[in-house]
Design a protein around this motif. Sequence first.
Motif, PDB file in Angstrom:
ATOM      1  N   GLY A   1       0.800  -1.224   0.000  1.00 53.64           N
ATOM      2  CA  GLY A   1       0.000   0.000   0.000  1.00 53.64           C
ATOM      3  C   GLY A   1       0.827   1.267   0.000  1.00 53.64           C
ATOM      4  O   GLY A   1       0.290   2.360   0.173  1.00 53.64           O
ATOM      5  N   THR A   2       2.126   1.143  -0.215  1.00 56.84           N
ATOM      6  CA  THR A   2       3.003   2.313  -0.265  1.00 56.84           C
ATOM      7  C   THR A   2       2.961   2.939  -1.659  1.00 56.84           C
ATOM      8  O   THR A   2       3.046   2.225  -2.678  1.00 56.84           O
ATOM      9  N   VAL A   3       2.810   4.250  -1.706  1.00 53.94           N
ATOM     10  CA  VAL A   3       2.775   4.958  -2.987  1.00 53.94           C
ATOM     11  C   VAL A   3       4.158   4.939  -3.624  1.00 53.94           C
ATOM     12  O   VAL A   3       5.164   5.262  -2.982  1.00 53.94           O
ATOM     13  N   LEU A   4       4.223   4.534  -4.879  1.00 49.88           N
ATOM     14  CA  LEU A   4       5.485   4.455  -5.606  1.00 49.88           C
ATOM     15  C   LEU A   4       5.758   5.764  -6.339  1.00 49.88           C
ATOM     16  O   LEU A   4       4.835   6.457  -6.776  1.00 49.88           O
ATOM     17  N   ALA A   5       7.028   6.068  -6.499  1.00 52.23           N
ATOM     18  CA  ALA A   5       7.422   7.304  -7.191  1.00 52.23           C
ATOM     19  C   ALA A   5       7.368   7.157  -8.708  1.00 52.23           C
ATOM     20  O   ALA A   5       7.616   8.120  -9.437  1.00 52.23           O
ATOM     21  N   THR A   6       7.015   6.000  -9.202  1.00 51.07           N
ATOM     22  CA  THR A   6       6.987   5.720 -10.631  1.00 51.07           C
ATOM     23  C   THR A   6       6.080   6.701 -11.375  1.00 51.07           C
ATOM     24  O   THR A   6       4.934   6.909 -10.990  1.00 51.07           O
ATOM     25  N   SER A   7       6.584   7.298 -12.438  1.00 47.87           N
ATOM     26  CA  SER A   7       5.817   8.279 -13.202  1.00 47.87           C
ATOM     27  C   SER A   7       4.944   7.603 -14.248  1.00 47.87           C
ATOM     28  O   SER A   7       5.399   6.729 -14.993  1.00 47.87           O
ATOM     29  N   LEU A   8       3.710   8.040 -14.323  1.00 50.26           N
ATOM     30  CA  LEU A   8       2.773   7.531 -15.323  1.00 50.26           C
ATOM     31  C   LEU A   8       3.147   7.998 -16.717  1.00 50.26           C
ATOM     32  O   LEU A   8       2.739   7.397 -17.713  1.00 50.26           O
ATOM     33  N   TYR A   9       3.941   9.058 -16.810  1.00 45.64           N
ATOM     34  CA  TYR A   9       4.235   9.669 -18.108  1.00 45.64           C
ATOM     35  C   TYR A   9       5.556   9.203 -18.714  1.00 45.64           C
ATOM     36  O   TYR A   9       5.993   9.744 -19.730  1.00 45.64           O
TER      37      TYR A   9
ATOM     38  N   LEU B   1       5.372  -2.359 -16.758  1.00 44.00           N
ATOM     39  CA  LEU B   1       4.268  -2.784 -15.905  1.00 44.00           C
ATOM     40  C   LEU B   1       3.152  -3.476 -16.687  1.00 44.00           C
ATOM     41  O   LEU B   1       2.154  -3.897 -16.095  1.00 44.00           O
ATOM     42  N   GLY B   2       3.297  -3.565 -18.002  1.00 45.70           N
ATOM     43  CA  GLY B   2       2.260  -4.198 -18.814  1.00 45.70           C
ATOM     44  C   GLY B   2       0.978  -3.394 -18.844  1.00 45.70           C
ATOM     45  O   GLY B   2      -0.124  -3.947 -18.877  1.00 45.70           O
TER      46      GLY B   2
ATOM     47  N   VAL C   1       0.462  -2.580  -7.906  1.00 44.19           N
ATOM     48  CA  VAL C   1       1.471  -3.272  -8.697  1.00 44.19           C
ATOM     49  C   VAL C   1       1.886  -4.512  -7.919  1.00 44.19           C
ATOM     50  O   VAL C   1       2.364  -4.421  -6.789  1.00 44.19           O
ATOM     51  N   ARG C   2       1.677  -5.682  -8.528  1.00 45.70           N
ATOM     52  CA  ARG C   2       2.030  -6.941  -7.880  1.00 45.70           C
ATOM     53  C   ARG C   2       2.951  -7.731  -8.804  1.00 45.70           C
ATOM     54  O   ARG C   2       2.655  -7.902  -9.987  1.00 45.70           O
ATOM     55  N   ALA C   3       4.038  -8.187  -8.247  1.00 46.88           N
ATOM     56  CA  ALA C   3       5.028  -8.967  -9.016  1.00 46.88           C
ATOM     57  C   ALA C   3       5.457  -8.218 -10.281  1.00 46.88           C
ATOM     58  O   ALA C   3       5.659  -8.814 -11.342  1.00 46.88           O
ATOM     59  N   GLY C   4       5.581  -6.900 -10.151  1.00 47.29           N
ATOM     60  CA  GLY C   4       6.081  -6.091 -11.255  1.00 47.29           C
ATOM     61  C   GLY C   4       5.099  -5.811 -12.357  1.00 47.29           C
ATOM     62  O   GLY C   4       5.493  -5.286 -13.408  1.00 47.29           O
ATOM     63  N   ARG C   5       3.823  -6.126 -12.143  1.00 45.70           N
ATOM     64  CA  ARG C   5       2.804  -5.885 -13.162  1.00 45.70           C
ATOM     65  C   ARG C   5       1.611  -5.163 -12.545  1.00 45.70           C
ATOM     66  O   ARG C   5       1.267  -5.357 -11.377  1.00 45.70           O
ATOM     67  N   VAL C   6       0.972  -4.337 -13.343  1.00 42.75           N
ATOM     68  CA  VAL C   6      -0.234  -3.647 -12.898  1.00 42.75           C
ATOM     69  C   VAL C   6      -1.388  -4.635 -12.804  1.00 42.75           C
ATOM     70  O   VAL C   6      -1.564  -5.490 -13.671  1.00 42.75           O
ATOM     71  N   VAL C   7      -2.174  -4.502 -11.733  1.00 40.60           N
ATOM     72  CA  VAL C   7      -3.372  -5.306 -11.561  1.00 40.60           C
ATOM     73  C   VAL C   7      -4.559  -4.355 -11.493  1.00 40.60           C
ATOM     74  O   VAL C   7      -4.635  -3.529 -10.580  1.00 40.60           O
TER      75      VAL C   7
END
Length: 369
Positions: free
Chosen positions: A229-237, A245-246, A293-299
């Motif tokens: 549940g931690t917010v990731l710094a990963t940018s959507l852009y 992330l698929g 994000v679970r196991a490196g993929r978006v759910v």
Amino acid sequence: MTPVINRALERWRRKGSGALGDRAAKLRERRPLVVVPSILGTKIVDDCGCVLWGSVKRLYVGPPIVTAQRAMATGLLDGFTVVPGVYRYDVFGGLLRFLERVGGYRRGVDLFVLEYDWRESVLDGAARLADFVAQLRGTGQRGAFDLLAISTGGLVARHFLARGNEAVGRVVYVGTPHRGSFQAISTLHDGVQMVPLGRRIPPYETAACKTCWDGLPHPDERVFLDEEGTVLATSLYEPSTWRSLGLGPPVHDLEQQLERAHDLHRALDAAAPHADSIVIGARHLPTLSKLPVRAGRVVLPACSPQKGDPLAGALFEPGDTSLPARSLEGLPGLTPDRVRSVTVDEHRLLPAHTQVHQLALEALIEAAP
């Protein structure tokens, strides 16, 4: 002609609007109004006259809506006819009829609708709005006018204003994603099904609709969560984010789509706030605003909180099921007294909701702040 059942329902709903109609009738001066519809808000017809979007049949079968070439907008989507002459599922028709019958507006005189191809970008919509206003000026319309902008139509209106168009009195935004919407991500990732048992518009097709990209969450938003549940710094852009992330379908122009949507948000951020704006929308329903994000993929999570889901509190926030309240109220310069709340059950029902009709008219006729 309005179908029988729709006419009866609208007459019944207008019974409590007598005082509002009286106030509208007493206005000495009223600015012309231009309605800016949302994505899916205008009918699309190809160059052979085939309806791509705007009929009941096209909810279930038909050619591609977005990827079809040589098509154009041919009028506001009034609704979907269920039984000819008897009942029509309302979309925008009831709103315009309310403005006419209670507000006293006259279509083609001081009430106009922007017809534009919502499959193109917000930038294209804003350019079409500028051309439309110029046409109105050419027919003798002078002075300022008001805008009533629905959902993504509000982004069209904002970009039109950002281009320095000053002859606008009041802007009323209904359910506009000022800071974007998670719904845009899910539409690009999973496609969209307009009605139960209807056809699904696949992701490769929604990805061809530039307005879907324009509705992505603001670049400053962080939309990804890890399994804790931690917010990731990963940018959507970042294009690499989508690939790693698929997220979404393979898109050949992914970099250009993301760059254009990013620049659109920044351009709107840099624009001076319009002095007279009012926002209408719902703020009472759980609304997705994060992606796990679970196991490196978006759910892609369920559309409503699931019992026992430890991430539910982090994934959802108040909104209208598609648009978080933070985005609804994210218009720069907006003050709390300029926000009007409705209790609609879903974002897509906003244009047809009686409460929205009443609040929109009230917003248009109230005195300037």
